[in-house]
Design an enzyme around this catalytic site. Structure first.
Site, PDB file in Angstrom:
ATOM      1  N   TYR A   1       0.847  -1.197   0.000  1.00  0.00           N
ATOM      2  CA  TYR A   1       0.000   0.000   0.000  1.00  0.00           C
ATOM      3  C   TYR A   1       0.882   1.246   0.000  1.00  0.00           C
ATOM      4  CZ  TYR A   1      -3.436   3.470   1.365  1.00  0.00           C
ATOM      5  OH  TYR A   1      -4.238   4.584   1.403  1.00  0.00           O
TER       6      TYR A   1
ATOM      7  N   ASP B   1      -1.024  15.740   6.141  1.00  0.00           N
ATOM      8  CA  ASP B   1      -1.839  15.033   5.143  1.00  0.00           C
ATOM      9  C   ASP B   1      -3.145  15.794   4.907  1.00  0.00           C
ATOM     10  OD1 ASP B   1      -2.976  13.070   3.531  1.00  0.00           O
ATOM     11  OD2 ASP B   1      -3.523  11.773   5.216  1.00  0.00           O
TER      12      ASP B   1
ATOM     13  N   ASP C   1      -2.839   5.640  -2.824  1.00  0.00           N
ATOM     14  CA  ASP C   1      -3.850   6.566  -2.298  1.00  0.00           C
ATOM     15  C   ASP C   1      -3.882   7.814  -3.193  1.00  0.00           C
ATOM     16  OD1 ASP C   1      -5.266   8.388  -0.763  1.00  0.00           O
ATOM     17  OD2 ASP C   1      -4.070   8.094   1.061  1.00  0.00           O
TER      18      ASP C   1
ATOM     19  N   ASP D   1      -6.099  10.225  -2.864  1.00  0.00           N
ATOM     20  CA  ASP D   1      -6.849  11.267  -2.146  1.00  0.00           C
ATOM     21  C   ASP D   1      -8.190  11.552  -2.841  1.00  0.00           C
ATOM     22  OD1 ASP D   1      -4.918  11.433  -0.196  1.00  0.00           O
ATOM     23  OD2 ASP D   1      -3.938  13.195  -1.011  1.00  0.00           O
TER      24      ASP D   1
ATOM     25  N   HIS E   1      -7.209   4.430  -4.811  1.00  0.00           N
ATOM     26  CA  HIS E   1      -8.528   4.781  -4.263  1.00  0.00           C
ATOM     27  C   HIS E   1      -8.753   6.278  -4.329  1.00  0.00           C
ATOM     28  CE1 HIS E   1      -6.991   5.886  -0.210  1.00  0.00           C
ATOM     29  NE2 HIS E   1      -6.301   4.755  -0.214  1.00  0.00           N
TER      30      HIS E   1
ATOM     31  N   GLU F   1     -11.375   9.252  -2.913  1.00  0.00           N
ATOM     32  CA  GLU F   1     -12.299   9.445  -1.795  1.00  0.00           C
ATOM     33  C   GLU F   1     -13.277  10.589  -2.044  1.00  0.00           C
ATOM     34  OE1 GLU F   1      -8.977   9.922   0.717  1.00  0.00           O
ATOM     35  OE2 GLU F   1      -9.350  12.033   1.138  1.00  0.00           O
TER      36      GLU F   1
ATOM     37  N   CYS G   1      -7.052  13.326   7.445  1.00  0.00           N
ATOM     38  CA  CYS G   1      -6.992  11.905   7.773  1.00  0.00           C
ATOM     39  C   CYS G   1      -8.402  11.406   8.057  1.00  0.00           C
ATOM     40  CB  CYS G   1      -6.112  11.676   8.997  1.00  0.00           C
ATOM     41  SG  CYS G   1      -6.343  10.043   9.731  1.00  0.00           S
TER      42      CYS G   1
ATOM     43  N   ARG H   1     -13.421   5.225  -2.001  1.00  0.00           N
ATOM     44  CA  ARG H   1     -13.391   5.359  -0.543  1.00  0.00           C
ATOM     45  C   ARG H   1     -14.479   6.347  -0.159  1.00  0.00           C
ATOM     46  NH1 ARG H   1      -8.354   7.608   3.226  1.00  0.00           N
ATOM     47  NH2 ARG H   1      -9.595   9.170   4.323  1.00  0.00           N
TER      48      ARG H   1
ATOM     49  N   GLU I   1     -14.388   4.168   5.134  1.00  0.00           N
ATOM     50  CA  GLU I   1     -13.409   4.717   6.089  1.00  0.00           C
ATOM     51  C   GLU I   1     -14.006   4.888   7.477  1.00  0.00           C
ATOM     52  OE1 GLU I   1     -10.544   4.816   6.855  1.00  0.00           O
ATOM     53  OE2 GLU I   1      -9.468   6.681   6.445  1.00  0.00           O
TER      54      GLU I   1
ATOM     55  N   ASN J   1      -9.184  -0.423   6.695  1.00  0.00           N
ATOM     56  CA  ASN J   1      -7.997   0.386   6.987  1.00  0.00           C
ATOM     57  C   ASN J   1      -7.656   0.236   8.471  1.00  0.00           C
ATOM     58  OD1 ASN J   1      -6.106   2.404   7.407  1.00  0.00           O
ATOM     59  ND2 ASN J   1      -7.530   4.106   7.017  1.00  0.00           N
TER      60      ASN J   1
HETATM   61  C1  LIG Z   1      -5.213   5.585   4.735  1.00  0.00           C
HETATM   62  C2  LIG Z   1      -4.825   7.027   4.765  1.00  0.00           C
HETATM   63  O1  LIG Z   1      -5.637   7.723   3.846  1.00  0.00           O
HETATM   64  C3  LIG Z   1      -3.377   7.219   4.308  1.00  0.00           C
HETATM   65  O2  LIG Z   1      -3.110   8.268   3.715  1.00  0.00           O
HETATM   66  O3  LIG Z   1      -2.563   6.352   4.584  1.00  0.00           O
HETATM   67  C4  LIG Z   1      -4.939   7.667   6.182  1.00  0.00           C
HETATM   68  C5  LIG Z   1      -4.141   6.961   7.251  1.00  0.00           C
HETATM   69  C6  LIG Z   1      -3.928   7.745   8.536  1.00  0.00           C
HETATM   70  O4  LIG Z   1      -3.850   8.981   8.495  1.00  0.00           O
HETATM   71  O5  LIG Z   1      -3.776   7.119   9.578  1.00  0.00           O
HETATM   72  C7  LIG Z   1      -6.417   7.800   6.552  1.00  0.00           C
HETATM   73  O6  LIG Z   1      -7.027   8.804   6.181  1.00  0.00           O
HETATM   74  O7  LIG Z   1      -6.945   6.888   7.204  1.00  0.00           O
HETATM   75 MG   LIG Z   2      -4.770   9.139   2.695  1.00  0.00          MG
END
Ligand SMILES: C[C@](O)(C(=O)O)[C@H](CC(=O)O)C(=O)O
Ligand SMILES: [Mg+2]
Length: 302
Positions: free
Chosen positions: A48, A62, A89, A91, A116, A118, A126, A161, A191, A213
């Protein structure tokens, strides 16, 4: 030596086969091509490539700051370093549905096996934190449709997602998941579900595989792969685990050097030079040209 000899097309086919298996496949998150090689060595199903990790590696939060170019470039570096399928990912798809179309083609070019998309608004956050907002169903559906239409390799996996469970009841999340499947999503990534029964409910309500996840310090309990499989989940990611573990080790190492004036006490926890050389295949380069690796490594050759 050098990069994987398995073509992107073959890895995508493998990804499809894994998703069709009657078990929950495990894709640990990587943070570098080097760590990716270890994931393969340890016998995992796939890799991943997390958006959060990618942003964090650049020293950024993020929140949707990374660009498609950066994500595709890192995706390519990681995908070529492994024989395993890779899920990246993407986004929110980096903009409007038209941008999602371009995103899919760029990620296909990067050689990853799937991505994926979202349904969060930008700036995204996140999925396991509070205060998220999602786009309306029509926009979420258009994002997936645009990606599906743009795809050139039919085996490139397009996963939808949905982050809606954070703000709406489970029934609404399930309705949205079903609409995203209708729009062409190959897999659903619900999610931040609350408990295992919610995974079970989503998995039995949609006709495609479901991803879980298992991120730490989030909203979901850390279920075992067996628990997830029993709930009907087809695939699990551990997106940030390796980065968190590595950064924990980096912090401890730096504290040791500061306290002791030497790293000596931390050496036992380090990857050895021999293991590093094995991981990046010095032997393979030595076989190609015997002058490349004609020396002994302290602690053994591998
Ligand atoms: C899965 C996720 O989108 C990621 O970017 O890895 C994040 C992981 C995290 O921030 O813990 C998520 O949004 O869950
Ligand atoms: Mg992410």
């Amino acid at each position: 030596m050098l990069y994987s000899h398995v073509t992107p097309e073959a890895k995508r086919l493998k990804f499809r086969e894994l998703l069709a298996e009657d078990r929950c496949v495990q894709f640990p998150g990587t943070f570098t091509p080097l760590a990716t090689k270890v994931i393969q060595d340890k016998g995992f199903d796939g890799v991943y490539i997390s958006g959060g990790v990618l942003a964090n590696e650049l020293g950024l939060p993020d929140v949707g700051l990374t660009t498609l170019t950066e994500v595709a470039q890192r995706g390519a570096q990681i995908a070529r370093s492994t024989d395993l399928p890779t899920l990246i990912d993407a986004d929110t798809g980096f903009g409007e549905p038209m941008n999602v179309a371009r995103t899919i083609q760029e990620l296909e070019n990067a050689g990853v096996s799937g991505c994926h998309i979202e349904d969060q608004f930008n700036p995204k956050r996140c999925g396991h934190l509070d205060g998220k907002s999602v786009v309306d169903l029509e926009t979420a559906v258009k994002r997936i449709q645009a990606g599906v239409q743009a795809r050139r390799d039919p085996n490139f996996v397009i996963m939808a997602r949905t982050d809606i469970r954070a703000i709406e009841p489970l029934e609404v999340a399930i309705e949205r998941a079903q609409a995203l499947v209708e729009a062409g999503a190959d897999v659903i990534f619900p999610e931040a579900l609350r408990d295992i029964s919610e995974f079970e409910a989503v998995a039995s309500a949609v006709s495609v595989p479901v991803l879980a996840n298992m991120t730490e310090f989030g909203k979901s309990e850390l279920f075992t792969v067996q628990q997830l499989q029993d709930a009907g989940v087809s695939m699990v990611i551990y997106p940030v685990s390796a980065q968190r573990a590595a950064m924990g080790a980096v912090e401890r190492l730096l504290d040791t050097i500061k306290a002791d004036g030497t790293q000596q006490a931390a050496v036992a926890d380090m990857q050895t030079r021999a293991r590093l050389y094995e991981t990046v295949d010095y032997d393979g380069y030595g076989a190609f040209d015997s002058n490349v690796f004609n020396f002994e490594v302290p602690g053994g050759r591998s």
